[in-house]
Design a protein around this motif. Structure first.
Motif, PDB file in Angstrom:
ATOM      1  N   ALA A 141      -0.237  -3.734   4.092  1.00 36.38           N
ATOM      2  CA  ALA A 141       0.298  -2.367   4.097  1.00 36.38           C
ATOM      3  C   ALA A 141       1.148  -2.071   5.325  1.00 36.38           C
ATOM      4  O   ALA A 141       2.209  -1.471   5.218  1.00 36.38           O
ATOM      5  CB  ALA A 141      -0.837  -1.359   3.993  1.00 36.38           C
ATOM      6  N   THR A 142       0.700  -2.499   6.506  1.00 39.90           N
ATOM      7  CA  THR A 142       1.377  -2.099   7.745  1.00 39.90           C
ATOM      8  C   THR A 142       2.082  -3.236   8.469  1.00 39.90           C
ATOM      9  O   THR A 142       2.885  -2.986   9.361  1.00 39.90           O
ATOM     10  CB  THR A 142       0.375  -1.469   8.732  1.00 39.90           C
ATOM     11  OG1 THR A 142      -0.484  -2.506   9.258  1.00 39.90           O
ATOM     12  CG2 THR A 142      -0.454  -0.381   8.067  1.00 39.90           C
ATOM     13  N   GLU A 175      -5.413   1.823   4.764  1.00 35.35           N
ATOM     14  CA  GLU A 175      -4.370   1.566   3.761  1.00 35.35           C
ATOM     15  C   GLU A 175      -4.675   0.325   2.930  1.00 35.35           C
ATOM     16  O   GLU A 175      -4.135   0.140   1.850  1.00 35.35           O
ATOM     17  CB  GLU A 175      -3.013   1.385   4.451  1.00 35.35           C
ATOM     18  CG  GLU A 175      -2.639   2.484   5.429  1.00 35.35           C
ATOM     19  CD  GLU A 175      -2.341   3.813   4.753  1.00 35.35           C
ATOM     20  OE1 GLU A 175      -2.266   3.863   3.508  1.00 35.35           O
ATOM     21  OE2 GLU A 175      -2.198   4.812   5.468  1.00 35.35           O
ATOM     22  N   GLY A 176      -5.547  -0.544   3.452  1.00 32.60           N
ATOM     23  CA  GLY A 176      -5.924  -1.765   2.751  1.00 32.60           C
ATOM     24  C   GLY A 176      -7.051  -2.439   3.513  1.00 32.60           C
ATOM     25  O   GLY A 176      -7.203  -2.234   4.721  1.00 32.60           O
TER      26      GLY A 176
END
Length: 198
Positions: A141-142, A175-176
């Motif tokens: 995600a990041t 986010e994950g």
């Protein structure tokens, strides 16, 4: 960068990203739990000795900024909320890694396994190239570094930062995340690493 400047940088980043902030740049509070006319504060050595009896897991918090990967060893990590999914970690206000994580606006918590004590020590030192010889890939995600061999990882976006004495309390939205189903965790207790024993 001073503490007020660091806090202002974080707030500007969060506002630019459209994230809610519960932080305003504040002067550093006096690090006392009692007034001058009350009992003296707890001795720092005694504080560390007693709190060292609380065993904790060990993590490495990582981020990727314009200068590359960065990270630090962190045992002050906890889940915070299920809905929305939030986690938190605490970082010293004097940390030289924190401003880079704050600038990135994201981070990945790498939960360490029982055989990763040396990796933890390498991220606990200041000034060295902590990623020398360390295999990692970007979290989905990041893009924050996800360390090879870590039995669990949590990929996050910074949502809020709170002051907490000589530390900052960083809250991230998950986010994950993922984990393996085998292997013992790396534990820290009374200044030493350990593991579960049956």
């Amino acid at each position: 960068m001073g503490h007020a400047g660091m806090a202002a940088t974080v707030v500007r980043h969060l506002r630019a990203a459209g994230s809610p902030t519960a932080v305003e740049p504040l002067p550093r509070p006096a690090l006392r739990a009692v007034r001058e006319d009350e009992r003296p504060p707890v001795d720092p050595g005694e504080f560390r000795r007693v709190l060292g009896h609380f065993a904790s897991g060990v993590t490495i918090v990582t981020a990727l900024d314009a200068d590359g990967p960065t990270g630090f060893a962190c045992q002050s990590f906890a889940s915070l909320s299920l809905d929305p999914p939030l986690v938190a970690f605490m970082v010293a206000r004097t940390s030289t890694t924190w401003p880079r994580i704050a600038a990135a606006g994201t981070f990945c918590v790498n939960v360490l396994g029982a055989g990763q004590g040396e990796l933890c020590w390498s991220f606990a030192v200041s000034g060295a190239d902590k990623f020398a010889g360390v295999a990692w890939d970007p979290a989905p995600a990041t893009g924050s570094p996800r360390l090879a061999g870590a039995p669990a990882w949590i990929d996050c976006t910074i949502t809020t930062v709170h002051t907490g004495g000589d530390h900052l309390i960083v809250v991230g939205r998950v986010e994950g995340l993922d984990a393996t189903e085998s292997g013992d965790p790396l534990l820290f207790h009374r200044g030493r690493f350990g593991r579960f024993s049956e």
